[in-house]
Write an enzyme that holds these catalytic residues in place. Structure first.
Site, PDB file in Angstrom:
ATOM      1  N   GLY A  44      40.782  33.814  41.067  1.00  0.00           N
ATOM      2  CA  GLY A  44      40.352  35.034  40.857  1.00  0.00           C
ATOM      3  C   GLY A  44      39.823  35.334  39.343  1.00  0.00           C
ATOM      4  O   GLY A  44      38.735  36.310  39.618  1.00  0.00           O
ATOM      5  N   ASP A 103      50.426  41.925  38.583  1.00  0.00           N
ATOM      6  CA  ASP A 103      50.835  43.138  39.300  1.00  0.00           C
ATOM      7  C   ASP A 103      52.209  42.543  39.204  1.00  0.00           C
ATOM      8  O   ASP A 103      53.006  42.909  38.095  1.00  0.00           O
ATOM      9  CB  ASP A 103      50.118  43.356  40.317  1.00  0.00           C
ATOM     10  N   LYS A 131      48.234  45.947  36.648  1.00  0.00           N
ATOM     11  CA  LYS A 131      49.065  46.941  38.012  1.00  0.00           C
ATOM     12  C   LYS A 131      50.561  47.459  37.794  1.00  0.00           C
ATOM     13  O   LYS A 131      51.163  46.410  38.368  1.00  0.00           O
ATOM     14  CB  LYS A 131      49.006  46.667  39.272  1.00  0.00           C
ATOM     15  N   PHE A 152      45.412  48.472  47.024  1.00  0.00           N
ATOM     16  CA  PHE A 152      44.916  46.913  47.247  1.00  0.00           C
ATOM     17  C   PHE A 152      43.267  46.729  46.769  1.00  0.00           C
ATOM     18  O   PHE A 152      42.546  48.381  47.318  1.00  0.00           O
ATOM     19  CB  PHE A 152      44.928  47.053  48.419  1.00  0.00           C
ATOM     20  N   ARG A 165      34.894  37.349  46.430  1.00  0.00           N
ATOM     21  CA  ARG A 165      34.109  38.087  44.889  1.00  0.00           C
ATOM     22  C   ARG A 165      33.723  37.897  44.587  1.00  0.00           C
ATOM     23  O   ARG A 165      33.293  38.196  43.125  1.00  0.00           O
ATOM     24  CB  ARG A 165      35.305  35.888  45.274  1.00  0.00           C
TER      25      ARG A 165
END
Length: 174
Positions: A44, A103, A131, A152, A165
């Site tokens: 990511g 997160d 987050k 999301f 991505r």
């Protein structure tokens, strides 16, 4: 577009770029005269990390770690495995872990502990997105691009399934 859902852009390409330039300046000042190793968490963070290191003006080495989390898709199990480890030697060096989002915090906590076992001089964390409402461990990033609510999101390295991505901005579906 995903089915009948529309995209709602949270951060445009220009907003992301401007924030990364600011982070790069801040990091350049913080790591002046230090032996910096930037560690990007795959997959990511690769887009964010690539853009970020181009904005850091001090010499640096870059390396990558790949992790895997197990458990069902809706609730994290908190079990994180290091699938591909660093190749760089970080002992006595200053390590900056770069990730796209924090997160729950489980992955970053595991990576921090793993790197600390290699005796670096320091370990800090830079995330593009924070987050905090989802945090399950006591961990706050040292550097953060944006704080976001519990929605999301996809784009700019963040995926939905095997896609999105490559989108140059961050959005949600509404």
């Amino acid at each position: 577009m995903e089915g009948n859902k529309r995209e709602k852009v949270l951060f445009s390409r220009d907003e992301i770029s401007a924030r990364i330039k600011d982070l790069g300046k801040e990091l350049s000042e913080s790591y002046q005269g230090k032996n910096l190793v930037v560690v990007s968490l795959l997959r990511g963070s690769f887009i964010f990390a690539a853009d970020l290191v181009r904005e850091i003006s001090v010499p640096l080495e870059i390396d990558f770690i790949t992790t895997a989390s197990y458990g069902n898709n809706e609730v994290t199990s908190g079990v994180v495995e290091i699938v591909h480890d660093l190749r760089a030697k970080v002992e006595g060096k200053d390590v900056l872990i770069v990730d796209d989002i924090i997160d729950s915090g489980f992955t970053l906590k595991k990576v921090i502990e793993h790197i600390n076992d290699k005796n670096p001089n320091s370990v800090k964390v830079c995330v593009l997105l924070d987050k905090p409402s989802r945090r399950q461990v006591d961990l706050t990033p040292d550097y953060s691009g944006f704080t976001i609510p519990d929605v999301f999101i996809v784009g700019y390295g963040l995926n939905y399934g095997d896609h999105y991505r490559n989108i140059p901005y961050i959005f949600t579906f509404e």
